[in-house]
Design a protein around this motif. Structure first.
Motif, PDB file in Angstrom:
ATOM      1  N   GLU A  30       0.825  -1.202   0.000  1.00 19.49           N
ATOM      2  CA  GLU A  30       0.000   0.000   0.000  1.00 19.49           C
ATOM      3  C   GLU A  30       0.866   1.262   0.000  1.00 19.49           C
ATOM      4  O   GLU A  30       0.572   2.228  -0.700  1.00 19.49           O
ATOM      5  N   VAL A  31       1.955   1.244   0.761  1.00 15.42           N
ATOM      6  CA  VAL A  31       2.875   2.384   0.804  1.00 15.42           C
ATOM      7  C   VAL A  31       3.496   2.595  -0.576  1.00 15.42           C
ATOM      8  O   VAL A  31       3.560   3.723  -1.084  1.00 15.42           O
ATOM      9  N   CYS A  32       3.928   1.518  -1.210  1.00 14.02           N
ATOM     10  CA  CYS A  32       4.548   1.616  -2.541  1.00 14.02           C
ATOM     11  C   CYS A  32       3.547   2.124  -3.570  1.00 14.02           C
ATOM     12  O   CYS A  32       3.869   2.986  -4.393  1.00 14.02           O
ATOM     13  N   LYS A  33       2.333   1.594  -3.543  1.00  9.32           N
ATOM     14  CA  LYS A  33       1.302   2.013  -4.494  1.00  9.32           C
ATOM     15  C   LYS A  33       1.018   3.510  -4.359  1.00  9.32           C
ATOM     16  O   LYS A  33       0.963   4.234  -5.350  1.00  9.32           O
ATOM     17  N   ARG A  34       0.862   3.972  -3.131  1.00  9.39           N
ATOM     18  CA  ARG A  34       0.579   5.394  -2.891  1.00  9.39           C
ATOM     19  C   ARG A  34       1.761   6.260  -3.321  1.00  9.39           C
ATOM     20  O   ARG A  34       1.581   7.324  -3.907  1.00  9.39           O
ATOM     21  N   SER A  35       2.975   5.789  -3.086  1.00 10.02           N
ATOM     22  CA  SER A  35       4.173   6.537  -3.486  1.00 10.02           C
ATOM     23  C   SER A  35       4.256   6.690  -4.999  1.00 10.02           C
ATOM     24  O   SER A  35       4.578   7.763  -5.514  1.00 10.02           O
ATOM     25  N   VAL A  36       3.941   5.614  -5.728  1.00  9.16           N
ATOM     26  CA  VAL A  36       3.959   5.665  -7.197  1.00  9.16           C
ATOM     27  C   VAL A  36       2.886   6.619  -7.700  1.00  9.16           C
ATOM     28  O   VAL A  36       3.123   7.399  -8.637  1.00  9.16           O
ATOM     29  N   GLU A  37       1.709   6.600  -7.091  1.00  4.30           N
ATOM     30  CA  GLU A  37       0.644   7.528  -7.487  1.00  4.30           C
ATOM     31  C   GLU A  37       1.101   8.977  -7.349  1.00  4.30           C
ATOM     32  O   GLU A  37       0.876   9.803  -8.236  1.00  4.30           O
ATOM     33  N   ILE A  38       1.750   9.285  -6.238  1.00  2.00           N
ATOM     34  CA  ILE A  38       2.245  10.645  -5.993  1.00  2.00           C
ATOM     35  C   ILE A  38       3.333  10.995  -6.999  1.00  2.00           C
ATOM     36  O   ILE A  38       3.347  12.090  -7.585  1.00  2.00           O
ATOM     37  N   LEU A  39       4.256  10.070  -7.231  1.00  2.73           N
ATOM     38  CA  LEU A  39       5.344  10.302  -8.182  1.00  2.73           C
ATOM     39  C   LEU A  39       4.794  10.557  -9.589  1.00  2.73           C
ATOM     40  O   LEU A  39       5.246  11.482 -10.282  1.00  2.73           O
ATOM     41  N   LYS A  41       1.881  11.765 -10.424  1.00  2.00           N
ATOM     42  CA  LYS A  41       1.264  13.096 -10.435  1.00  2.00           C
ATOM     43  C   LYS A  41       2.323  14.168 -10.633  1.00  2.00           C
ATOM     44  O   LYS A  41       2.147  15.102 -11.417  1.00  2.00           O
ATOM     45  N   LYS A  42       3.451  14.030  -9.942  1.00  8.50           N
ATOM     46  CA  LYS A  42       4.522  15.021 -10.061  1.00  8.50           C
ATOM     47  C   LYS A  42       5.137  14.982 -11.462  1.00  8.50           C
ATOM     48  O   LYS A  42       5.394  16.024 -12.066  1.00  8.50           O
ATOM     49  N   ILE A  43       5.357  13.781 -12.010  1.00  4.11           N
ATOM     50  CA  ILE A  43       5.933  13.650 -13.349  1.00  4.11           C
ATOM     51  C   ILE A  43       5.013  14.262 -14.396  1.00  4.11           C
ATOM     52  O   ILE A  43       5.467  14.929 -15.331  1.00  4.11           O
ATOM     53  N   ASN A  44       3.709  14.067 -14.242  1.00  5.91           N
ATOM     54  CA  ASN A  44       2.728  14.552 -15.208  1.00  5.91           C
ATOM     55  C   ASN A  44       2.235  15.961 -14.901  1.00  5.91           C
ATOM     56  O   ASN A  44       1.260  16.425 -15.490  1.00  5.91           O
ATOM     57  N   ASN A  45       2.924  16.638 -13.987  1.00  4.27           N
ATOM     58  CA  ASN A  45       2.571  18.007 -13.599  1.00  4.27           C
ATOM     59  C   ASN A  45       1.122  18.141 -13.142  1.00  4.27           C
ATOM     60  O   ASN A  45       0.478  19.154 -13.388  1.00  4.27           O
ATOM     61  N   GLN A  46       0.602  17.108 -12.509  1.00  7.50           N
ATOM     62  CA  GLN A  46      -0.743  17.174 -11.950  1.00  7.50           C
ATOM     63  C   GLN A  46      -0.660  17.713 -10.534  1.00  7.50           C
ATOM     64  O   GLN A  46       0.367  17.588  -9.865  1.00  7.50           O
ATOM     65  N   TYR A  47      -1.754  18.306 -10.099  1.00  4.34           N
ATOM     66  CA  TYR A  47      -1.760  18.884  -8.762  1.00  4.34           C
ATOM     67  C   TYR A  47      -1.592  17.798  -7.704  1.00  4.34           C
ATOM     68  O   TYR A  47      -2.235  16.752  -7.747  1.00  4.34           O
ATOM     69  N   TYR A  48      -0.714  18.080  -6.792  1.00  2.00           N
ATOM     70  CA  TYR A  48      -0.512  17.224  -5.623  1.00  2.00           C
ATOM     71  C   TYR A  48      -0.239  18.122  -4.435  1.00  2.00           C
ATOM     72  O   TYR A  48       0.640  18.971  -4.476  1.00  2.00           O
ATOM     73  N   ASN A  49      -0.999  17.931  -3.372  1.00  5.53           N
ATOM     74  CA  ASN A  49      -0.820  18.714  -2.155  1.00  5.53           C
ATOM     75  C   ASN A  49       0.176  17.987  -1.245  1.00  5.53           C
ATOM     76  O   ASN A  49      -0.168  16.960  -0.659  1.00  5.53           O
ATOM     77  N   PRO A  50       1.402  18.499  -1.112  1.00  2.64           N
ATOM     78  CA  PRO A  50       2.401  17.818  -0.282  1.00  2.64           C
ATOM     79  C   PRO A  50       2.042  17.796   1.207  1.00  2.64           C
ATOM     80  O   PRO A  50       2.623  17.039   1.976  1.00  2.64           O
ATOM     81  N   LEU A  51       1.076  18.611   1.602  1.00  2.00           N
ATOM     82  CA  LEU A  51       0.667  18.639   3.009  1.00  2.00           C
ATOM     83  C   LEU A  51      -0.498  17.696   3.287  1.00  2.00           C
ATOM     84  O   LEU A  51      -0.933  17.559   4.430  1.00  2.00           O
ATOM     85  N   ASP A  53      -2.440  14.435   4.131  1.00  2.00           N
ATOM     86  CA  ASP A  53      -2.121  13.227   4.888  1.00  2.00           C
ATOM     87  C   ASP A  53      -2.279  11.993   4.011  1.00  2.00           C
ATOM     88  O   ASP A  53      -3.208  11.898   3.215  1.00  2.00           O
ATOM     89  N   THR A  54      -1.364  11.082   4.156  1.00  2.00           N
ATOM     90  CA  THR A  54      -1.464   9.790   3.490  1.00  2.00           C
ATOM     91  C   THR A  54      -1.584   8.736   4.578  1.00  2.00           C
ATOM     92  O   THR A  54      -0.709   8.587   5.412  1.00  2.00           O
ATOM     93  N   ILE A  55      -2.678   8.014   4.555  1.00  2.00           N
ATOM     94  CA  ILE A  55      -2.947   7.027   5.594  1.00  2.00           C
ATOM     95  C   ILE A  55      -2.868   5.635   4.986  1.00  2.00           C
ATOM     96  O   ILE A  55      -3.469   5.375   3.944  1.00  2.00           O
ATOM     97  N   VAL A  56      -2.104   4.782   5.616  1.00  2.00           N
ATOM     98  CA  VAL A  56      -1.996   3.396   5.171  1.00  2.00           C
ATOM     99  C   VAL A  56      -2.381   2.482   6.335  1.00  2.00           C
ATOM    100  O   VAL A  56      -2.262   2.845   7.497  1.00  2.00           O
ATOM    101  N   SER A  57      -2.843   1.299   5.989  1.00  2.90           N
ATOM    102  CA  SER A  57      -3.296   0.382   7.029  1.00  2.90           C
ATOM    103  C   SER A  57      -2.115  -0.237   7.771  1.00  2.90           C
ATOM    104  O   SER A  57      -1.039  -0.419   7.210  1.00  2.90           O
ATOM    105  N   THR A  58      -2.332  -0.518   9.029  1.00  2.99           N
ATOM    106  CA  THR A  58      -1.323  -1.170   9.871  1.00  2.99           C
ATOM    107  C   THR A  58      -2.006  -2.233  10.723  1.00  2.99           C
ATOM    108  O   THR A  58      -3.228  -2.223  10.875  1.00  2.99           O
ATOM    109  N   ASP A  59      -1.210  -3.138  11.244  1.00  3.36           N
ATOM    110  CA  ASP A  59      -1.709  -4.158  12.165  1.00  3.36           C
ATOM    111  C   ASP A  59      -0.825  -4.161  13.401  1.00  3.36           C
ATOM    112  O   ASP A  59       0.399  -4.072  13.289  1.00  3.36           O
TER     113      ASP A  59
END
Length: 76
Positions: A30-39, A41-51, A53-59
């Motif tokens: 999940e962390v990797c998937k979210r990181s690629v999504e953000i990357l 967006k940045k490569i394609n000059n799409q809006y991304y709010n760096p502030l 929150d990104t929440i991933v599941s934990t156990d």
């Protein structure tokens, strides 16, 4: 008896310690998937709010390094 210890990432050695180490397991896929999504967006000059929150599941993996808490310790 008076202290509890919790690790992060639930490494395979956590079970081998004495007492065995309780840990928080993170969903790395999940962390990797979210990181690629953000990357992307940045490569394609799409809006991304760096502030944002990104929440991933934990156990919580409970092992022997967590002691039970008696209410009487806090009521005295």
């Amino acid at each position: 008896e008076d202290i509890s210890v919790i690790g992060i990432d639930d490494i395979s050695l956590a079970k081998s310690f004495e007492p065995s180490l309780s840990s928080i397991r993170t969903n790395h896929n999940e962390v990797c998937k979210r990181s690629v999504e953000i990357l992307l967006k940045k490569i394609n000059n799409q809006y991304y709010n760096p502030l944002e929150d990104t929440i991933v599941s934990t156990d919580l993996i409970i092992r022997d390094s967590i002691s039970s808490v008696s209410e009487s310790k806090f009521l005295k």
